[in-house]
Design an enzyme around this catalytic site. Structure first.
Site, PDB file in Angstrom:
ATOM      1  N   GLY A   1       0.822  -1.207   0.000  1.00 59.20           N
ATOM      2  CA  GLY A   1       0.000   0.000   0.000  1.00 59.20           C
ATOM      3  C   GLY A   1       0.860   1.263   0.000  1.00 59.20           C
ATOM      4  O   GLY A   1       0.417   2.315  -0.491  1.00 59.20           O
TER       5      GLY A   1
ATOM      6  N   GLU B   1       2.585  -8.172  -1.338  1.00 62.44           N
ATOM      7  CA  GLU B   1       1.287  -8.717  -0.925  1.00 62.44           C
ATOM      8  C   GLU B   1       1.146 -10.204  -1.197  1.00 62.44           C
ATOM      9  O   GLU B   1       0.558 -10.959  -0.433  1.00 62.44           O
ATOM     10  CB  GLU B   1       0.147  -7.978  -1.641  1.00 62.44           C
ATOM     11  CG  GLU B   1      -0.154  -6.599  -1.105  1.00 62.44           C
ATOM     12  CD  GLU B   1       0.720  -5.517  -1.712  1.00 62.44           C
ATOM     13  OE1 GLU B   1       1.774  -5.846  -2.299  1.00 62.44           O
ATOM     14  OE2 GLU B   1       0.355  -4.339  -1.581  1.00 62.44           O
TER      15      GLU B   1
HETATM   16  C1  LIG Z   1     -14.578  -9.054   1.186  1.00 63.34           C
HETATM   17  C2  LIG Z   1     -14.057  -7.721   1.541  1.00 63.34           C
HETATM   18  C3  LIG Z   1     -13.498  -7.027   0.376  1.00 63.34           C
HETATM   19  C4  LIG Z   1     -12.837  -5.797   0.828  1.00 63.34           C
HETATM   20  C5  LIG Z   1     -12.231  -5.133  -0.287  1.00 63.34           C
HETATM   21  C6  LIG Z   1     -11.548  -3.947   0.201  1.00 63.34           C
HETATM   22  C7  LIG Z   1     -10.644  -3.461  -0.830  1.00 63.34           C
HETATM   23  C8  LIG Z   1      -9.593  -2.734  -0.166  1.00 63.34           C
HETATM   24  C9  LIG Z   1      -8.386  -2.593  -0.839  1.00 63.34           C
HETATM   25  C10 LIG Z   1      -7.273  -2.650   0.201  1.00 63.34           C
HETATM   26  C11 LIG Z   1      -6.097  -2.694  -0.461  1.00 63.34           C
HETATM   27  C12 LIG Z   1      -4.898  -3.055   0.378  1.00 63.34           C
HETATM   28  C13 LIG Z   1      -3.844  -3.131  -0.581  1.00 63.34           C
HETATM   29  C14 LIG Z   1      -2.550  -3.498  -0.267  1.00 63.34           C
HETATM   30  O1  LIG Z   1      -1.819  -3.172  -1.123  1.00 63.34           O
HETATM   31  C15 LIG Z   1      -2.222  -4.315   0.922  1.00 63.34           C
HETATM   32  C16 LIG Z   1      -0.886  -4.177   1.559  1.00 63.34           C
HETATM   33  O2  LIG Z   1      -0.208  -3.190   1.561  1.00 63.34           O
HETATM   34  S1  LIG Z   1      -0.457  -5.553   2.394  1.00 63.34           S
HETATM   35  C17 LIG Z   1       1.028  -5.142   3.215  1.00 63.34           C
HETATM   36  C18 LIG Z   1       2.172  -5.086   2.313  1.00 63.34           C
HETATM   37  N1  LIG Z   1       3.364  -4.902   3.061  1.00 63.34           N
HETATM   38  C19 LIG Z   1       4.070  -5.918   3.557  1.00 63.34           C
HETATM   39  O3  LIG Z   1       3.741  -7.067   3.366  1.00 63.34           O
HETATM   40  C20 LIG Z   1       5.276  -5.551   4.364  1.00 63.34           C
HETATM   41  C21 LIG Z   1       5.468  -6.540   5.453  1.00 63.34           C
HETATM   42  N2  LIG Z   1       6.579  -6.156   6.285  1.00 63.34           N
HETATM   43  C22 LIG Z   1       7.849  -6.484   5.976  1.00 63.34           C
HETATM   44  O4  LIG Z   1       8.141  -7.056   4.961  1.00 63.34           O
HETATM   45  C23 LIG Z   1       8.894  -6.106   6.983  1.00 63.34           C
HETATM   46  O5  LIG Z   1       8.268  -5.956   8.220  1.00 63.34           O
HETATM   47  C24 LIG Z   1       9.643  -4.811   6.641  1.00 63.34           C
HETATM   48  C25 LIG Z   1      10.535  -5.034   5.404  1.00 63.34           C
HETATM   49  C26 LIG Z   1       8.686  -3.680   6.371  1.00 63.34           C
HETATM   50  C27 LIG Z   1      10.536  -4.397   7.848  1.00 63.34           C
HETATM   51  O6  LIG Z   1      11.362  -5.460   8.198  1.00 63.34           O
HETATM   52  P1  LIG Z   1      12.177  -5.437   9.586  1.00 63.34           P
HETATM   53  O7  LIG Z   1      12.867  -4.171   9.715  1.00 63.34           O
HETATM   54  O8  LIG Z   1      12.951  -6.697   9.627  1.00 63.34           O
HETATM   55  O9  LIG Z   1      11.080  -5.437  10.743  1.00 63.34           O
HETATM   56  P2  LIG Z   1      10.032  -6.578  11.150  1.00 63.34           P
HETATM   57  O10 LIG Z   1       9.660  -7.382   9.995  1.00 63.34           O
HETATM   58  O11 LIG Z   1      10.536  -7.279  12.355  1.00 63.34           O
HETATM   59  O12 LIG Z   1       8.757  -5.693  11.546  1.00 63.34           O
HETATM   60  C28 LIG Z   1       8.781  -4.830  12.671  1.00 63.34           C
HETATM   61  C29 LIG Z   1       7.413  -4.861  13.303  1.00 63.34           C
HETATM   62  O13 LIG Z   1       6.459  -4.293  12.396  1.00 63.34           O
HETATM   63  C30 LIG Z   1       5.397  -5.238  12.168  1.00 63.34           C
HETATM   64  N3  LIG Z   1       4.958  -5.039  10.769  1.00 63.34           N
HETATM   65  C31 LIG Z   1       5.739  -5.001   9.681  1.00 63.34           C
HETATM   66  N4  LIG Z   1       4.998  -4.770   8.594  1.00 63.34           N
HETATM   67  C32 LIG Z   1       3.737  -4.660   9.008  1.00 63.34           C
HETATM   68  C33 LIG Z   1       2.506  -4.407   8.341  1.00 63.34           C
HETATM   69  N5  LIG Z   1       2.449  -4.192   7.033  1.00 63.34           N
HETATM   70  N6  LIG Z   1       1.386  -4.376   9.094  1.00 63.34           N
HETATM   71  C34 LIG Z   1       1.424  -4.565  10.414  1.00 63.34           C
HETATM   72  N7  LIG Z   1       2.569  -4.797  11.114  1.00 63.34           N
HETATM   73  C35 LIG Z   1       3.700  -4.840  10.409  1.00 63.34           C
HETATM   74  C36 LIG Z   1       6.021  -6.569  12.420  1.00 63.34           C
HETATM   75  O14 LIG Z   1       5.045  -7.522  12.702  1.00 63.34           O
HETATM   76  C37 LIG Z   1       6.926  -6.255  13.601  1.00 63.34           C
HETATM   77  O15 LIG Z   1       6.115  -6.144  14.743  1.00 63.34           O
HETATM   78  P3  LIG Z   1       6.054  -7.313  15.799  1.00 63.34           P
HETATM   79  O16 LIG Z   1       5.264  -6.773  16.915  1.00 63.34           O
HETATM   80  O17 LIG Z   1       7.485  -7.617  16.128  1.00 63.34           O
HETATM   81  O18 LIG Z   1       5.380  -8.471  15.133  1.00 63.34           O
END
Ligand SMILES: CCCCCCCCCCCCCC(=O)CC(=O)SCCNC(=O)CCNC(=O)[C@H](O)C(C)(C)COP(=O)(O)OP(=O)(O)OC[C@H]1O[C@@H](n2cnc3c(N)ncnc32)[C@H](O)[C@@H]1OP(=O)(O)O
Ligand SMILES: NC(=O)C1=CN([C@@H]2O[C@H](COP(=O)(O)OP(=O)(O)OC[C@H]3O[C@@H](n4cnc5c(N)ncnc54)[C@H](O)[C@@H]3O)[C@@H](O)[C@H]2O)C=CC1
Length: 721
Positions: free
Chosen positions: A99, A122
């Site tokens: 996002g 994603e």
């Molecule tokens: C039937 C219903 C229909 C509904 C339709 C509605 C339509 C709506 C459209 C909505 C569209 C949404 C679109 C979209 O594009 C979705 C997204 O964006 S999905 C998310 C994409 N992003 C990711 O996948 C990133 C994931 N994160 C990472 O890869 C890594 O964390 C990152 C590289 C960013 C950082 O790495 P690093 O420094 O090693 O840290 P950590 O990985 O340890 O993370 C630290 C901490 O942060 C938490 N965290 C990381 N990313 C997220 C996140 N995206 N959301 C929430 N939390 C996140 C992670 O869990 C760690 O926290 P802890 O407490 O330790 O678990």
């Protein structure tokens, strides 16, 4: 969550949602209001969206996906950004992911620091970029790049993003300063061509060919996964439909994926993996309140399969190793093997030739333990023999400096017993690597009754440094990985005795999502290895082994693997095992009628009547037996939380990530159903103690409603703690 400020003619919207600036509800709201406010502010001529702290924005808040229709506001926000009358510049540093990248693509311009990482990850959580990412990216980059980037989820660097037109400019220094300078060039320029919804996919004419090519690749690479296919379909729509139609279809596909069992499992796995390193000991010490000691030098004892692999892990991470081996021939062989493994890494572009040379310089062979006097940590990897290990630890205790940590790679033996051979049990710990150690990501660290928090913190930190996923468990026979996997393998063999063939069981489990069935794994790791372990155990227990038995010490066993051993069928290494292998393709398992005959004769001799074993029974007996043992492990506090067991299965036994792991699988099937089935199997197979139902599982299953996984350990009776 979004800081609004005005700097001369620029409105700066700073996303402030640590640690990763996820697009939680209040961030979306803050950005929406910020754009509105900036458009109404007469002083403002352009708007900059930036991230506070280490990163721009890492995408939607994944935790919010369990709230119905939570992500919806992102598209509305995106349209507000694109429709802004004043130009919007995204200033990217750190990560622009998911996002976050979509917000950047709704913006009219994008500038980034050269170290920024960009991507649509994603698909890795079973989704697609559902805020028009699959419709906008191809308009910028063309179809081939968009298909690859979106369906693989890979992160790419700013240079690559710039080359494909995603970024307008890259800078060396502070990206906010760059955005300010950039704004001078674009203020007053018409915006319509900068609004991606008004543009077209330039190579739309080639869409069918590109789609088919990408689809063929995806099906080979990501067997059984739905999200990569829907990602491709949505990118295809961007070229075949109007913008609005493609966007509506994207939202429908996103909704389909959001509720799919694969995405639910992958999202669970995302957080489970991050929760595993957050260890806690019964004394209250934990990752947050304990400082590890710095490990600068190490020793590894035993240059066999595991010792060589562990040495590779260490030197590859820049940590010097003294490799002690009593057998000079083994040592010479191991040094050659290590060099060959590193050459392989160079060929695969995982390291440069210079790094290989540097790593090899960090390795020193030795023949006596005396050489280890000054190292900070020793990892012992000699034969799985308690007396031998105790003797080595006793000697190390005398030879090594008092601060040296003494670790054992034992796969089953009690850490307390090994520690008691030393005067420093607080510095003794298990570091259980998986074969091949230089490939498998899991490190199961095992604490004993007297292991200190600092020792635990140090091995957890070292594991992270060498790129492992670390899980901490308490000592017991075979720990968590091998203990919970044992019933899985046993049931697979029992079913072969009862009527299935090895290939039948393997196929069912592979269709379930395991990359390789247990009999193929057994051929790969060597039937002689298991045979030797059984001989050792029997020797230790004073047992005489025979092939003509179905029970040992009151437990059901099968001697089928021992029969293969007797036939000289050790697996891939001898070209024959549970399967046969042709010299022209020595890794391709071919079902062997000779094995079927051997099994049939064995059954006849033992008076076992064979029957048809349905696929469902294969899954239930393998998985439910492992689940039952996992609940026992949880109940005995050998594992701290269910997620730890699941991470062990994913990284130690390649359990499909989208399946979560045995504990998550149990939660999805429903604990009541799992428990009832275990009780039935217990009645049917009374001589397998792994079917004795776990007390914890019984308790959880007796509730009228399903208890969520994060509450399971609250039901452990206090007498077990
Ligand atoms: C039937 C219903 C229909 C509904 C339709 C509605 C339509 C709506 C459209 C909505 C569209 C949404 C679109 C979209 O594009 C979705 C997204 O964006 S999905 C998310 C994409 N992003 C990711 O996948 C990133 C994931 N994160 C990472 O890869 C890594 O964390 C990152 C590289 C960013 C950082 O790495 P690093 O420094 O090693 O840290 P950590 O990985 O340890 O993370 C630290 C901490 O942060 C938490 N965290 C990381 N990313 C997220 C996140 N995206 N959301 C929430 N939390 C996140 C992670 O869990 C760690 O926290 P802890 O407490 O330790 O678990
Ligand atoms: N092979 C596997 O898949 C796994 C093995 N392990 C454990 O790792 C340990 C080692 O196993 P492998 O590497 O498979 O064994 P291996 O048989 O390949 O190697 C053991 C090596 O230790 C050497 N050795 C024995 N006594 C010694 C001594 N006193 N001083 C120096 N060297 C000595 C032997 O010469 C041999 O080279 C065992 O505890 C095993 O249970 C753990 C995970 C997986």
């Amino acid at each position: 969550m979004v800081d609004y400020s005005v700097d001369r003619n620029l409105a700066i919207l700073g996303i402030n949602n640590p640690p990763v600036n996820a697009l939680s509800f209040h961030v979306r709201e803050g950005l929406f209001n910020g754009i509105k406010q900036a458009n109404a502010d007469r002083r403002v001529e352009a708007i900059v969206i930036t991230g506070k702290g280490k990163t721009y924005c890492s995408g939607a808040d994944i935790r919010e996906f369990s709230i119905p229709s939570a992500g919806k506001g992102l598209v509305t926000l995106g349209h507000r950004i694109e429709d802004s009358d004043k130009p919007v510049i995204s200033a990217i540093h750190g990560n622009a992911l998911g996002g976050g990248l979509e917000i950047a693509l709704f913006s009219h311009y994008r500038v980034a620091n050269k170290n920024a990482k960009i991507g649509f990850p994603e698909v890795l959580i079973g989704l697609l970029p559902g805020a028009e990412g699959t419709i906008r990216l191809p308009r910028v980059t063309g179809l081939a790049f968009a298909m690859d980037a979106i369906a693989s989820g890979r992160r790419f660097d700013a240079q690559e993003a710039h080359k494909h037109g995603i970024l307008d400019t890259i800078c060396d220094g502070d990206v906010l300063q760059e955005a300010k300078a950039f704004s001078k060039k674009i203020i007053g320029q018409p915006l319509d061509q900068r609004r991606l919804s008004k543009t077209h996919v330039k190579d739309a004419a080639d869409v069918d060919i590109k789609f088919e090519e990408a689809l063929a690749q995806i099906k080979r690479k990501y067997r059984g996964l739905i999200a990569p296919i829907l990602c491709l379909k949505s990118v295809r729509n961007s070229a075949k439909m109007s913008f609005d139609e493609a966007a509506a279809e994207e939202m429908r596909l996103f909704g389909e994926l959001l509720t799919s069992s694969q995405s639910i499992g992958l999202r669970y796995s995302f957080f489970a993996e991050r929760s595993a390193p957050k260890w806690k000991l019964p004394c209250g010490a934990c990752a947050d309140n304990t400082t590890p000691v710095d490990v600068k030098t190490t020793g590894v004892i035993g240059a066999g399969t595991m010792g060589s692999g562990i040495a590779v892990c260490l030197i590859r991470a820049g940590i010097p190793v003294i490799l002690v081996e009593k057998n000079q021939k083994m040592l010479d062989q191991a040094i050659k093997t290590i060099s060959r493994i590193l050459t392989g890494s160079v060929k695969l572009n995982r390291m440069t030739e210079k790094q290989r040379e540097h790593s090899l310089k960090l390795l020193k062979g030795a023949s006596t333990l005396d050489e280890l006097a000054g190292v900070d940590m020793v990892i012992e990897a000699v034969y799985e023999n308690l007396e031998l290990k105790r003797e080595i630890f006793h000697q190390l205790d005398k030879i090594c400096k008092s601060s040296t940590l003494l670790c054992s790679n034992t796969s089953t033996l009690d850490i307390d017993n090994i520690a008691s051979a030393t005067q420093r049990p607080d510095k003794v710990v298990g570091t259980h690597f998986f074969a091949p150690a230089y490939i498998m990501r899991l490190l199961e660290n095992v604490y004993g009754t007297k292991t200190s928090p600092t020792t635990v913190a140090t091995v957890m930190e070292l594991g992270k440094r060498i790129g492992k996923i670390c899980v901490l468990v308490k000592t017991c026979y075979a720990f968590v990985a091998n203990r919970t996997n044992q019933p899985f393998g046993a049931e697979a063999s029992f079913m072969v005795e009862e009527g299935a063939l090895p290939q039948d069981v393997d196929t069912v489990l592979e269709n379930f999502g395991m990359p390789m069935g247990p009999f193929k794994v057994s051929d790969l790791s060597g039937i002689d290895v298991g045979w030797r372990i059984r001989q050792e155990v029997a020797k230790a227990l004073g047992l005489k082994l025979t092939l003509e038995t179905r029970y040992r010490m009151g437990e059901r066993i099968t001697t089928l693997a021992d029969r293969l051993y007797e036939m000289g069928r050790y697996g891939i290494k001898t070209g024959k095992g549970w399967y046969r292998y042709e010299p022209t393709n020595p890794r391709k398992p071919i079902p062997d009628p000779d094995v079927a005959k051997m099994i049939q004769k064995h059954c006849m001799d033992m008076g076992i009547e064979r029957r048809n074993i349905p696929a469902q029974e294969v899954i239930e007996r393998c998985l439910f037996s492992a689940i039952n043992e996992s609940f026992r492990v949880l109940e005995q506090r050998i594992a701290e939380k269910p997620e730890d067991i699941d991470v062990i299965w994913q990284y130690g036994f390649s359990f499909p990530r989208y399946g979560g792991g045995p504990m998550f699988y149990a939660s999805q099937v429903g604990l009541k159903k799992v428990f009832e089935k275990i009780c039935i199997f217990h009645e049917q197979f009374p001589y397998s103690s792994h079917w004795v139902p776990s007390d914890l599982l019984r308790k959880l299953a007796s509730h009228s409603t399903e208890i969520p996984m994060d509450k399971w350990t609250q039901f452990i009776s206090s007498s077990k703690l």
